[in-house]
Design a protein around this motif. Sequence first.
Motif, PDB file in Angstrom:
ATOM      1  N   SER A 179       0.214   3.797   1.465  1.00 22.66           N
ATOM      2  CA  SER A 179       0.048   4.376   2.801  1.00 22.66           C
ATOM      3  C   SER A 179       0.919   3.684   3.846  1.00 22.66           C
ATOM      4  O   SER A 179       0.982   4.140   4.988  1.00 22.66           O
ATOM      5  CB  SER A 179      -1.412   4.290   3.243  1.00 22.66           C
TER       6      SER A 179
ATOM      7  N   ASN B 126      -5.929   2.337   0.274  1.00 21.05           N
ATOM      8  CA  ASN B 126      -5.863   1.411  -0.855  1.00 21.05           C
ATOM      9  C   ASN B 126      -4.753   0.404  -0.625  1.00 21.05           C
ATOM     10  O   ASN B 126      -3.622   0.770  -0.318  1.00 21.05           O
ATOM     11  CB  ASN B 126      -5.631   2.166  -2.163  1.00 21.05           C
ATOM     12  N   VAL B 127      -5.103  -0.865  -0.785  1.00 18.06           N
ATOM     13  CA  VAL B 127      -4.158  -1.963  -0.588  1.00 18.06           C
ATOM     14  C   VAL B 127      -4.109  -2.751  -1.892  1.00 18.06           C
ATOM     15  O   VAL B 127      -5.146  -3.096  -2.453  1.00 18.06           O
ATOM     16  CB  VAL B 127      -4.602  -2.865   0.584  1.00 18.06           C
ATOM     17  N   GLU B 128      -2.889  -3.025  -2.352  1.00 18.70           N
ATOM     18  CA  GLU B 128      -2.728  -3.748  -3.613  1.00 18.70           C
ATOM     19  C   GLU B 128      -2.308  -5.187  -3.348  1.00 18.70           C
ATOM     20  O   GLU B 128      -1.317  -5.436  -2.650  1.00 18.70           O
ATOM     21  CB  GLU B 128      -1.704  -3.049  -4.502  1.00 18.70           C
TER      22      GLU B 128
ATOM     23  N   THR C 105      -6.313  -3.566  -6.739  1.00 21.68           N
ATOM     24  CA  THR C 105      -6.308  -2.618  -5.635  1.00 21.68           C
ATOM     25  C   THR C 105      -7.656  -2.681  -4.940  1.00 21.68           C
ATOM     26  O   THR C 105      -8.698  -2.633  -5.589  1.00 21.68           O
ATOM     27  CB  THR C 105      -6.022  -1.190  -6.149  1.00 21.68           C
TER      28      THR C 105
ATOM     29  N   SER D 247       0.851  -1.187   0.000  1.00 21.97           N
ATOM     30  CA  SER D 247       0.000   0.000   0.000  1.00 21.97           C
ATOM     31  C   SER D 247       0.885   1.233   0.000  1.00 21.97           C
ATOM     32  O   SER D 247       1.902   1.261   0.712  1.00 21.97           O
ATOM     33  CB  SER D 247      -0.897   0.023   1.241  1.00 21.97           C
TER      34      SER D 247
ATOM     35  N   CYS E 165      -0.224  -2.960   8.865  1.00 19.48           N
ATOM     36  CA  CYS E 165       0.359  -1.889   8.058  1.00 19.48           C
ATOM     37  C   CYS E 165       1.177  -0.998   8.972  1.00 19.48           C
ATOM     38  O   CYS E 165       0.667  -0.511   9.979  1.00 19.48           O
ATOM     39  CB  CYS E 165      -0.766  -1.092   7.403  1.00 19.48           C
TER      40      CYS E 165
END
Length: 154
Positions: free
Chosen positions: A70, A128-130, A140, A68, A113
């Motif tokens: 983030s 958003n996490v891929e 995503t 991510s 995270c």
Amino acid sequence: MRSSLGQEAEMHPNGTGANIPGQENAARDIVIHDAWMQHVSAGTDLVAAYFAAENTSDGPHLIDSISSPSCTSMFGYHSDLEVSTLTRDLFTHLTIPPKQTLVFPPGGYHLVCHVAPGVTVSQGTTVNVEFHFLGGSRKTVPFQVREAKPYHEH
């Protein structure tokens, strides 16, 4: 009510692993749902991420990483077990069997995270996490940040 989240598959720019038979549709075949996050405790830059991964196909698919923008890093964790290298690396080689759903809930195996410097992750926002799959496809998925549950000492 269950919702299906995630954008359709894209190929990695370098095409790594794109020619692995049976894996080209992994991002389409794997449905990520019930995706949400919460801070693990006040004053930390760690956020726990929970979700379910459903394989709708007749063949197995492998998640080979999760990232991510983030997060400086994302790693596996279990609330009640000693964390080892295998736990931390769980989401770098996770096979999702055909026609099965794997659930990563509070209290069990889940993602953590480590929030990136300068990034704010707060209740009501979306991270958003891929998900990257063997074969090169990816999707995503938006994770909604919920209010952290109060910490209680036992």
